[in-house]
Design a protein around this motif. Sequence first.
Motif, PDB file in Angstrom:
ATOM      1  N   PHE A 148      49.752  50.079  31.557  1.00 20.69           N
ATOM      2  CA  PHE A 148      51.014  50.005  32.317  1.00 20.69           C
ATOM      3  C   PHE A 148      51.000  50.917  33.538  1.00 20.69           C
ATOM      4  O   PHE A 148      52.041  51.260  34.083  1.00 20.69           O
ATOM      5  CB  PHE A 148      52.204  50.289  31.403  1.00 20.69           C
ATOM      6  N   GLU A 149      49.798  51.293  33.955  1.00 19.64           N
ATOM      7  CA  GLU A 149      49.632  52.169  35.125  1.00 19.64           C
ATOM      8  C   GLU A 149      48.708  51.517  36.147  1.00 19.64           C
ATOM      9  O   GLU A 149      47.981  52.201  36.862  1.00 19.64           O
ATOM     10  CB  GLU A 149      49.045  53.521  34.689  1.00 19.64           C
ATOM     11  N   ASP A 150      48.723  50.213  36.198  1.00 20.25           N
ATOM     12  CA  ASP A 150      47.843  49.474  37.100  1.00 20.25           C
ATOM     13  C   ASP A 150      48.203  49.766  38.560  1.00 20.25           C
ATOM     14  O   ASP A 150      49.342  49.535  38.963  1.00 20.25           O
ATOM     15  CB  ASP A 150      48.015  47.974  36.803  1.00 20.25           C
ATOM     16  N   PHE A 151      47.249  50.224  39.348  1.00 24.93           N
ATOM     17  CA  PHE A 151      47.570  50.533  40.758  1.00 24.93           C
ATOM     18  C   PHE A 151      47.946  49.262  41.545  1.00 24.93           C
ATOM     19  O   PHE A 151      48.555  49.348  42.601  1.00 24.93           O
ATOM     20  CB  PHE A 151      46.403  51.284  41.436  1.00 24.93           C
ATOM     21  N   ALA A 152      47.586  48.089  40.978  1.00 22.49           N
ATOM     22  CA  ALA A 152      47.882  46.819  41.662  1.00 22.49           C
ATOM     23  C   ALA A 152      49.087  46.089  41.045  1.00 22.49           C
ATOM     24  O   ALA A 152      49.423  44.986  41.471  1.00 22.49           O
ATOM     25  CB  ALA A 152      46.663  45.910  41.647  1.00 22.49           C
ATOM     26  N   PHE A 153      49.719  46.694  40.038  1.00 20.43           N
ATOM     27  CA  PHE A 153      50.964  46.172  39.464  1.00 20.43           C
ATOM     28  C   PHE A 153      50.839  44.782  38.821  1.00 20.43           C
ATOM     29  O   PHE A 153      51.794  44.004  38.796  1.00 20.43           O
ATOM     30  CB  PHE A 153      52.078  46.130  40.538  1.00 20.43           C
ATOM     31  N   ALA A 154      49.655  44.461  38.298  1.00 16.85           N
ATOM     32  CA  ALA A 154      49.437  43.096  37.791  1.00 16.85           C
ATOM     33  C   ALA A 154      49.814  42.908  36.327  1.00 16.85           C
ATOM     34  O   ALA A 154      49.961  41.776  35.874  1.00 16.85           O
ATOM     35  CB  ALA A 154      47.978  42.689  38.003  1.00 16.85           C
ATOM     36  N   THR A 155      49.963  43.998  35.576  1.00 16.35           N
ATOM     37  CA  THR A 155      50.260  43.871  34.148  1.00 16.35           C
ATOM     38  C   THR A 155      51.633  43.239  33.947  1.00 16.35           C
ATOM     39  O   THR A 155      52.599  43.632  34.586  1.00 16.35           O
ATOM     40  CB  THR A 155      50.247  45.261  33.460  1.00 16.35           C
ATOM     41  N   ARG A 156      51.689  42.245  33.085  1.00 16.10           N
ATOM     42  CA  ARG A 156      52.973  41.604  32.801  1.00 16.10           C
ATOM     43  C   ARG A 156      53.066  41.295  31.319  1.00 16.10           C
ATOM     44  O   ARG A 156      52.062  41.043  30.659  1.00 16.10           O
ATOM     45  CB  ARG A 156      53.106  40.291  33.593  1.00 16.10           C
ATOM     46  N   GLU A 157      54.275  41.343  30.839  1.00 13.89           N
ATOM     47  CA  GLU A 157      54.536  40.933  29.472  1.00 13.89           C
ATOM     48  C   GLU A 157      53.980  39.522  29.279  1.00 13.89           C
ATOM     49  O   GLU A 157      54.096  38.687  30.169  1.00 13.89           O
ATOM     50  CB  GLU A 157      56.051  40.884  29.270  1.00 13.89           C
ATOM     51  N   GLY A 158      53.387  39.268  28.151  1.00 12.73           N
ATOM     52  CA  GLY A 158      52.835  37.935  27.914  1.00 12.73           C
ATOM     53  C   GLY A 158      51.390  37.803  28.368  1.00 12.73           C
ATOM     54  O   GLY A 158      50.775  36.757  28.186  1.00 12.73           O
ATOM     55  N   LEU A 159      50.854  38.846  28.966  1.00 11.26           N
ATOM     56  CA  LEU A 159      49.465  38.786  29.439  1.00 11.26           C
ATOM     57  C   LEU A 159      48.593  39.853  28.769  1.00 11.26           C
ATOM     58  O   LEU A 159      47.567  40.261  29.304  1.00 11.26           O
ATOM     59  CB  LEU A 159      49.415  38.943  30.967  1.00 11.26           C
ATOM     60  N   ILE A 160      49.050  40.311  27.599  1.00 14.47           N
ATOM     61  CA  ILE A 160      48.275  41.310  26.845  1.00 14.47           C
ATOM     62  C   ILE A 160      48.003  40.764  25.441  1.00 14.47           C
ATOM     63  O   ILE A 160      48.656  41.149  24.479  1.00 14.47           O
ATOM     64  CB  ILE A 160      49.016  42.664  26.760  1.00 14.47           C
ATOM     65  N   PRO A 161      47.074  39.829  25.319  1.00 14.43           N
ATOM     66  CA  PRO A 161      46.814  39.240  24.005  1.00 14.43           C
ATOM     67  C   PRO A 161      46.176  40.250  23.061  1.00 14.43           C
ATOM     68  O   PRO A 161      45.480  41.159  23.514  1.00 14.43           O
ATOM     69  CB  PRO A 161      45.827  38.108  24.314  1.00 14.43           C
ATOM     70  N   TRP A 188      41.783  44.769  53.620  1.00 12.80           N
ATOM     71  CA  TRP A 188      43.185  44.334  53.689  1.00 12.80           C
ATOM     72  C   TRP A 188      43.673  43.735  52.370  1.00 12.80           C
ATOM     73  O   TRP A 188      44.795  43.997  51.939  1.00 12.80           O
ATOM     74  CB  TRP A 188      43.391  43.343  54.849  1.00 12.80           C
ATOM     75  N   GLY A 189      42.826  42.952  51.732  1.00  9.88           N
ATOM     76  CA  GLY A 189      43.221  42.352  50.448  1.00  9.88           C
ATOM     77  C   GLY A 189      43.465  43.415  49.387  1.00  9.88           C
ATOM     78  O   GLY A 189      44.364  43.290  48.551  1.00  9.88           O
ATOM     79  N   LEU A 190      42.672  44.465  49.434  1.00 10.44           N
ATOM     80  CA  LEU A 190      42.785  45.555  48.455  1.00 10.44           C
ATOM     81  C   LEU A 190      44.064  46.361  48.675  1.00 10.44           C
ATOM     82  O   LEU A 190      44.776  46.696  47.715  1.00 10.44           O
ATOM     83  CB  LEU A 190      41.548  46.447  48.577  1.00 10.44           C
ATOM     84  N   VAL A 191      44.377  46.617  49.934  1.00 11.88           N
ATOM     85  CA  VAL A 191      45.578  47.421  50.199  1.00 11.88           C
ATOM     86  C   VAL A 191      46.858  46.600  49.951  1.00 11.88           C
ATOM     87  O   VAL A 191      47.880  47.147  49.523  1.00 11.88           O
ATOM     88  CB  VAL A 191      45.510  48.065  51.614  1.00 11.88           C
ATOM     89  N   PHE A 192      46.789  45.285  50.153  1.00 12.91           N
ATOM     90  CA  PHE A 192      47.930  44.421  49.782  1.00 12.91           C
ATOM     91  C   PHE A 192      48.201  44.542  48.282  1.00 12.91           C
ATOM     92  O   PHE A 192      49.346  44.581  47.847  1.00 12.91           O
ATOM     93  CB  PHE A 192      47.653  42.953  50.131  1.00 12.91           C
ATOM     94  N   ALA A 193      47.118  44.599  47.495  1.00  9.57           N
ATOM     95  CA  ALA A 193      47.273  44.754  46.049  1.00  9.57           C
ATOM     96  C   ALA A 193      47.855  46.132  45.728  1.00  9.57           C
ATOM     97  O   ALA A 193      48.819  46.258  44.971  1.00  9.57           O
ATOM     98  CB  ALA A 193      45.931  44.536  45.348  1.00  9.57           C
ATOM     99  N   GLY A 194      47.286  47.174  46.330  1.00  8.67           N
ATOM    100  CA  GLY A 194      47.673  48.551  46.014  1.00  8.67           C
ATOM    101  C   GLY A 194      49.087  48.897  46.442  1.00  8.67           C
ATOM    102  O   GLY A 194      49.748  49.727  45.818  1.00  8.67           O
ATOM    103  N   LEU A 195      49.553  48.282  47.522  1.00  7.04           N
ATOM    104  CA  LEU A 195      50.918  48.565  47.981  1.00  7.04           C
ATOM    105  C   LEU A 195      51.953  47.708  47.254  1.00  7.04           C
ATOM    106  O   LEU A 195      53.148  47.836  47.501  1.00  7.04           O
ATOM    107  CB  LEU A 195      51.036  48.362  49.497  1.00  7.04           C
ATOM    108  N   GLY A 196      51.475  46.812  46.380  1.00  8.85           N
ATOM    109  CA  GLY A 196      52.418  45.980  45.633  1.00  8.85           C
ATOM    110  C   GLY A 196      52.915  44.773  46.415  1.00  8.85           C
ATOM    111  O   GLY A 196      53.819  44.062  45.974  1.00  8.85           O
ATOM    112  N   ILE A 197      52.308  44.507  47.573  1.00  6.08           N
ATOM    113  CA  ILE A 197      52.734  43.367  48.385  1.00  6.08           C
ATOM    114  C   ILE A 197      52.382  42.067  47.668  1.00  6.08           C
ATOM    115  O   ILE A 197      53.183  41.127  47.607  1.00  6.08           O
ATOM    116  CB  ILE A 197      52.082  43.426  49.790  1.00  6.08           C
ATOM    117  N   GLU A 198      51.177  42.045  47.076  1.00  2.84           N
ATOM    118  CA  GLU A 198      50.759  40.837  46.353  1.00  2.84           C
ATOM    119  C   GLU A 198      51.626  40.633  45.106  1.00  2.84           C
ATOM    120  O   GLU A 198      51.979  39.496  44.773  1.00  2.84           O
ATOM    121  CB  GLU A 198      49.263  40.942  45.993  1.00  2.84           C
ATOM    122  N   HIS A 199      51.972  41.718  44.443  1.00  2.00           N
ATOM    123  CA  HIS A 199      52.863  41.606  43.286  1.00  2.00           C
ATOM    124  C   HIS A 199      54.247  41.129  43.709  1.00  2.00           C
ATOM    125  O   HIS A 199      54.880  40.321  43.023  1.00  2.00           O
ATOM    126  CB  HIS A 199      52.964  42.945  42.555  1.00  2.00           C
TER     127      HIS A 199
END
Length: 305
Positions: A244-257, A67-78
Amino acid sequence: MDQARIDAVLNYIKSKESPSKGDPRVKQIVNRLLEDLFNAMADLDITSEEMWIACDYLQQLGKNGEWGLVFAGLGIEHFIDVKMDWEDEVSGIEFGTPRTIEGPLYVAGAPESKSYAELETIPEPNAERLYMSGFVLDETGTPIEGAKVEVWHCNLKGLYSYFDSSQPEFNLRRAIITDIDGRYEFKSFLPTGYSCPPGSCTETLMSLLGRHSSRPAHIHFFVKAPGFRKLTTQINIEGDPLIFEDFAFATREGLIPPVQRIPAYKASEYGKEEAFAKIEFNFNLVREQEHLPDGENNRTRVSIS
Ligand code: MBD
Ligand code: FE
């Protein structure tokens, strides 16, 4: 199906609820979700066959602990991150390191050390050495001493300790307490990306949606200090093709040092003994405030100690 009939069923079901018993918030949410679901079933002409496929799928998803994985993959966590960002914005908070999803693979209780940690319990073969360091700072740029930086990432097979039983306990998981200058540093290696387990329910769903089920290389963090909101975030490893193709939508500006490569002949200038990749990244914490969530939640997490 006509709206009157949909509404009649919804009202019939709702009529069984006692106004004085139960939990008002649960009633509110469940009734709204059922309303949206029944309307979708009618609009999309969802068949009995399709409904039972969904039921079996969800049953298996739970059995697998996905369930935690599918929440990430569907963008619910994002989505909940974007919602919290919006709440911050409305409250006038523009400061702070961007939050991004925790994901389902944190384990509580990792070994704690002051200012410096080595994340590998066993050396990772063929890895590119990484030293990552920085400061935990408040909104004025003042260092925060005694902040706790929890860090976790996967190995070069894309697997996380605990969930991959072949790794020792807490491999690539540590907690670092910042020193008097608010500084932390750790030694590890540049991780690779993650892919959902082949044959998993999440991977199956992603492929039915015409999507892949992989993440770019990343490192997870919880950063906490007394009086400050807990920060949940990640950094991405610059240059990963899926950044920029993260299946969990976690990439954000400011988080790519930026990743700096220090060759072997210069390593000693940095007090190191071998060529390494260097990442510098500061965590900016926001002070706790009334009327705003403190950044913590009580989701079920694996805890070993
Ligand atoms: C991960 O490593 C992760 O961070 C997320 C969010 C989902 C699956 C695997
Ligand atoms: Fe991860």
